[in-house]
Motif scaffolding. Structure first.
Motif, PDB file in Angstrom:
ATOM      1  N   GLU A  37       1.696  -1.310  -7.743  1.00 20.11           N
ATOM      2  CA  GLU A  37       2.978  -0.753  -8.178  1.00 20.11           C
ATOM      3  C   GLU A  37       3.410   0.395  -7.269  1.00 20.11           C
ATOM      4  OE1 GLU A  37       2.353   0.246 -12.272  1.00 20.11           O
ATOM      5  OE2 GLU A  37       2.647  -1.821 -12.950  1.00 20.11           O
ATOM      6  N   ALA A  38       2.433   1.219  -6.840  1.00 23.14           N
ATOM      7  CA  ALA A  38       2.744   2.320  -5.938  1.00 23.14           C
ATOM      8  C   ALA A  38       3.214   1.786  -4.588  1.00 23.14           C
ATOM      9  CB  ALA A  38       1.528   3.221  -5.759  1.00 23.14           C
ATOM     10  N   ILE A  39       2.593   0.695  -4.127  1.00 25.01           N
ATOM     11  CA  ILE A  39       3.000   0.074  -2.862  1.00 25.01           C
ATOM     12  C   ILE A  39       4.418  -0.477  -3.003  1.00 25.01           C
ATOM     13  CG2 ILE A  39       2.559  -1.864  -1.293  1.00 25.01           C
ATOM     14  CD1 ILE A  39      -0.457  -1.431  -1.878  1.00 25.01           C
ATOM     15  N   ASP A  45       1.995   8.387  -0.899  1.00 21.67           N
ATOM     16  CA  ASP A  45       1.041   9.348  -1.470  1.00 21.67           C
ATOM     17  C   ASP A  45       0.441   8.820  -2.774  1.00 21.67           C
ATOM     18  OD1 ASP A  45       1.464  11.113   0.614  1.00 21.67           O
ATOM     19  OD2 ASP A  45       3.080  12.173  -0.442  1.00 21.67           O
ATOM     20  N   ALA A  46       1.295   8.258  -3.618  1.00 21.07           N
ATOM     21  CA  ALA A  46       0.815   7.693  -4.880  1.00 21.07           C
ATOM     22  C   ALA A  46      -0.086   6.500  -4.623  1.00 21.07           C
ATOM     23  CB  ALA A  46       1.994   7.274  -5.754  1.00 21.07           C
ATOM     24  N   ALA A  47       0.252   5.693  -3.615  1.00 22.55           N
ATOM     25  CA  ALA A  47      -0.555   4.522  -3.282  1.00 22.55           C
ATOM     26  C   ALA A  47      -1.935   4.941  -2.798  1.00 22.55           C
ATOM     27  CB  ALA A  47       0.147   3.678  -2.222  1.00 22.55           C
ATOM     28  N   ILE A  48      -1.981   5.984  -1.969  1.00 19.70           N
ATOM     29  CA  ILE A  48      -3.263   6.454  -1.443  1.00 19.70           C
ATOM     30  C   ILE A  48      -4.139   6.998  -2.575  1.00 19.70           C
ATOM     31  CG2 ILE A  48      -4.349   8.239  -0.010  1.00 19.70           C
ATOM     32  CD1 ILE A  48      -1.991   7.839   1.967  1.00 19.70           C
ATOM     33  N   SER A  49      -3.550   7.796  -3.460  1.00 15.08           N
ATOM     34  CA  SER A  49      -4.336   8.354  -4.567  1.00 15.08           C
ATOM     35  C   SER A  49      -4.796   7.263  -5.531  1.00 15.08           C
ATOM     36  CB  SER A  49      -3.548   9.424  -5.303  1.00 15.08           C
ATOM     37  OG  SER A  49      -2.411   8.873  -5.902  1.00 15.08           O
ATOM     38  N   ALA A  50      -3.940   6.266  -5.768  1.00 17.52           N
ATOM     39  CA  ALA A  50      -4.321   5.156  -6.645  1.00 17.52           C
ATOM     40  C   ALA A  50      -5.433   4.333  -6.015  1.00 17.52           C
ATOM     41  CB  ALA A  50      -3.118   4.269  -6.933  1.00 17.52           C
TER      42      ALA A  50
END
Length: 87
Positions: A37-39, A45-50
């Motif tokens: 979903e972040a992707i 940034d959200a994708a990396i943290s997820a």
């Protein structure tokens, strides 16, 4: 149906292990979905943290035998590639 005492115990254990494994599998799917979903939203940034939270849970489920180790490795690899490919 189980006849011996040990077979009955094994059947009981199998039921509880199945529940634990279902929960683990479900949790991993949730973690992976958060990365996807972040992707999709384009938030790197959200994708990396997820991804950082999803990777250990994938590896852990593989170590516990819920998922094949190569399956977990492939999922981590593909998600990492997709996060890296983000602009």
């Amino acid at each position: 149906m189980a006849n011996t005492k040990s077979a009955k115990k094994a059947a009981r254990q199998m039921i509880s292990r199945t529940e634990v494994n279902k929960n683990r599998r479900s949790a991993v799917k949730t973690e992976v979905r958060k990365v996807e979903e972040a992707i999709a939203s384009g938030n790197k940034d959200a994708a990396i943290s997820a991804l950082k939270s999803a990777e250990p849970s994938l590896v852990r489920t593989a170590q516990k035998g819920v998922m094949h180790p190569k399956t977990a490795s492939r999922k981590v690899s593909r998600l990492t590639q997709r996060v890296k490919a983000m602009a």
